[in-house]
Design a protein around this motif. Structure first.
Motif, PDB file in Angstrom:
ATOM      1  N   TRP A  87       0.855  -1.142   0.046  1.00  0.00           N
ATOM      2  CA  TRP A  87       0.026   0.036   0.017  1.00  0.00           C
ATOM      3  C   TRP A  87       0.848   1.162  -0.073  1.00  0.00           C
ATOM      4  O   TRP A  87       0.479   2.048  -0.541  1.00  0.00           O
ATOM      5  CB  TRP A  87      -0.844   0.276   1.170  1.00  0.00           C
ATOM      6  N   GLU A  92      -2.117   6.791  -6.054  1.00  0.00           N
ATOM      7  CA  GLU A  92      -3.363   7.146  -6.725  1.00  0.00           C
ATOM      8  C   GLU A  92      -4.113   5.977  -7.217  1.00  0.00           C
ATOM      9  O   GLU A  92      -3.261   5.048  -7.982  1.00  0.00           O
ATOM     10  CB  GLU A  92      -3.235   8.364  -7.595  1.00  0.00           C
ATOM     11  N   ARG A 156      -9.268   3.627  -2.955  1.00  0.00           N
ATOM     12  CA  ARG A 156      -8.639   4.899  -2.401  1.00  0.00           C
ATOM     13  C   ARG A 156      -8.504   5.144  -0.750  1.00  0.00           C
ATOM     14  O   ARG A 156      -7.898   5.363   0.008  1.00  0.00           O
ATOM     15  CB  ARG A 156      -9.338   6.242  -3.057  1.00  0.00           C
ATOM     16  N   ASP A 157      -9.717   4.336  -0.288  1.00  0.00           N
ATOM     17  CA  ASP A 157     -10.026   4.333   1.016  1.00  0.00           C
ATOM     18  C   ASP A 157      -8.929   3.564   1.752  1.00  0.00           C
ATOM     19  O   ASP A 157      -8.276   3.937   2.749  1.00  0.00           O
ATOM     20  CB  ASP A 157     -11.459   3.535   1.374  1.00  0.00           C
ATOM     21  N   ARG A 160      -5.658   5.560   1.910  1.00  0.00           N
ATOM     22  CA  ARG A 160      -5.387   6.528   3.044  1.00  0.00           C
ATOM     23  C   ARG A 160      -5.348   6.147   4.495  1.00  0.00           C
ATOM     24  O   ARG A 160      -5.031   6.871   5.496  1.00  0.00           O
ATOM     25  CB  ARG A 160      -6.925   7.623   2.729  1.00  0.00           C
ATOM     26  N   SER A 161      -5.865   4.768   4.643  1.00  0.00           N
ATOM     27  CA  SER A 161      -5.630   4.449   5.777  1.00  0.00           C
ATOM     28  C   SER A 161      -4.424   3.666   6.454  1.00  0.00           C
ATOM     29  O   SER A 161      -3.514   3.646   5.560  1.00  0.00           O
ATOM     30  CB  SER A 161      -6.870   3.251   6.020  1.00  0.00           C
TER      31      SER A 161
END
Length: 161
Positions: A87, A92, A156-157, A160-161
């Motif tokens: 990750w 993007e 995308r989630d 971000r995590s």
């Protein structure tokens, strides 16, 4: 990287690949089973089944094509290659033409999901938007536009995590 779960459920086309290969393989076994008269014919049956194993393997691989996720990364599985990316390397989630030769105004164009890596490399996934103008000519994991948007949002989630 372990504990992979499939982000993109198998499309109807992918399910049809496996069913058709199972059907043709089963029909081949039945046909040859009826024609076996002596012990030598069993070798022919074995040879035919060995030949059928290749297209069945490809159908199984086509069924498994898609995007998989785990706690540590994302895996892109195509017909001929599997690539896993951590990750932290993904910056993007993008979409663009599946084929490099597709023009924006081409009615046969089918956009795919791409992973954009920290190095600038774009990893193309086999997951594409279903283009109705292609009719029955397209193959692979094809989804409606709303499904593609959902997959991209889920990826995308995860970034971000």
């Amino acid at each position: 990287m372990f504990g992979w779960s499939r982000l993109t459920e198998a499309s109807e086309r992918q399910q049809a690949y496996v069913v058709s290969m199972l059907g043709s393989g089963g029909a081949g076994v039945l046909f040859l089973g009826w024609t076996v008269g002596d012990g030598a014919s069993w070798w022919g049956l074995l040879a035919v089944e060995a030949v059928l194993a290749v297209p069945f393997g490809l159908a199984l691989r086509a069924y498994r094509a898609g995007i998989y996720v785990s706690r540590t990364g994302v895996r892109v599985r195509t017909l001929v290659r599997t690539r896993s990316v951590a990750w932290g390397e993904v910056v993007e989630i993008d979409s663009g033409p599946y084929r490099r030769i597709d023009r924006p105004d081409d009615p046969r164009r089918s956009d795919a999901i791409f992973l954009v890596l920290r190095s600038g490399e774009r990893v193309r996934t086999p997951v594409r938007i279903l283009n109705p103008t292609l009719g029955g000519k397209a193959s692979g994991p094809l989804y409606e536009r709303r499904d593609i948007q959902r997959f991209k949002a889920q990826l995308r989630d995860r970034i971000r995590s």
